[in-house]
Design an enzyme around this catalytic site. Sequence first.
Site, PDB file in Angstrom:
ATOM      1  N   GLU A  20     -12.274   1.209  -8.265  1.00 18.79           N
ATOM      2  CA  GLU A  20     -11.719  -0.104  -7.947  1.00 18.79           C
ATOM      3  C   GLU A  20     -12.347  -0.637  -6.660  1.00 18.79           C
ATOM      4  OE1 GLU A  20      -7.438  -2.232  -6.817  1.00 18.79           O
ATOM      5  OE2 GLU A  20      -7.489  -0.150  -7.478  1.00 18.79           O
ATOM      6  N   GLN A  39     -33.494 -23.221  16.949  1.00 11.17           N
ATOM      7  CA  GLN A  39     -33.519 -21.780  17.168  1.00 11.17           C
ATOM      8  C   GLN A  39     -32.177 -21.132  16.875  1.00 11.17           C
ATOM      9  OE1 GLN A  39     -33.642 -19.903  21.182  1.00 11.17           O
ATOM     10  NE2 GLN A  39     -35.667 -19.147  20.540  1.00 11.17           N
ATOM     11  N   SER A  94       0.817  -1.222   0.000  1.00  9.00           N
ATOM     12  CA  SER A  94       0.000   0.000   0.000  1.00  9.00           C
ATOM     13  C   SER A  94       0.845   1.263   0.000  1.00  9.00           C
ATOM     14  CB  SER A  94      -0.918  -0.004   1.228  1.00  9.00           C
ATOM     15  OG  SER A  94      -1.782  -1.126   1.208  1.00  9.00           O
TER      16      SER A  94
END
Length: 380
Positions: free
Chosen positions: A243, A280, A133
């Site tokens: 993007e 449940q 990055s």
Amino acid sequence: MKRQIFTEDHEAFRGIVRTFLAKEVTPHYEQWEKDGIVSRDAWRAAGKQGLLGLDVPEEYGGGGQHDFRYSAVLAEEFTRAGAAGLAVGLHNDIIGPYLTTLGTEEQKRRWLPGFCSGEIITAIAMTEPGAGSDLQGIRTHAEDAGDHWILNGSKTFISNGILADLVIVVAKTTPEGGAHGLSLLVVERGMEGFERGRNLDKIGQKSQDTAELFFHDVRVPKENLLGELNGAFGHLMTHLAQERMGIAVAGIAGAEHLLEITSQYVKEREAFGRPLAKLQHIRFEIAEMATECAVTRAFLDRCIADHSAGELDAVHASMAKWWATELHKRVADRCLQLHGGYGYMAEYRVARAFTDGRIQTIYGGTTEIMKEIIGRSLLG
């Protein structure tokens, strides 16, 4: 809730995409996964069907549709089909805008017709072994040699790296410029000194060729400079929102599809003499995921509409990317758990979705980077 963002034309396009996937992709996908790469025939078939270059002007062979909703339809349907290997989103939504907005008239006429027909497959090379990055950490560099550049360096994790005929390379052209000394150079198949390393062995998206690229004194013609000299940082920042939106759209579509197939599974699968859906705990799990998907879908559809209108900012794109991909990761994990042992079997869609989708919180900017962008916008 009924979605409000698509017109009849978008839904007709969805039908075309589904037909294409059923005919040209799904029957071959298992073989592509084994091969670690898709067939070039599939790319040409996508071009023939009009699925490539949606946003490219018609004069260059494209669809001339400046409407991101068509790209959203593509991303949703490819995700539902589990067809991550054929990276049309990368080609259309990430690389396409660089060529159409930055390319000279000569470059457009040279590259865009093949881009739209599927004859030219594209990639963008930013990430390096020591720089992800952080663009300032890029070491790949190009020296000015008069009528050409001399390019040296390496890249890794490059999607379409094996198949690509045209690679947009981020390289340092002014060493002392830091992130603002980077340029975009287009390297084409066959250039001397341009070599591809191994097709990287990933945990998911096996059919999507991802490679190491090496540049040894590659002579890149001056006419292959894309955009402004030393302008790569600005160019990259301009197109990141789209993007990230493409990744976000795939993220929510993947989560919704996993919920759909898991809901059907727990209705059919029995334990202790009754369907899992009668328990449940299972109902609560499904209820929680359904609610999270519904809330996320409402936000994503708003972002899609805003982006189609040219009104989406980088902060909201980062929110969408972070939230949708992290949701997909959680839903994939919980759905695999609800499938029990079968969820761990590779032939089950939930298993492939679990590994294919895991990269979404990493590529296009990690979740941590998304939070940093959002945080800076709020706190300075």
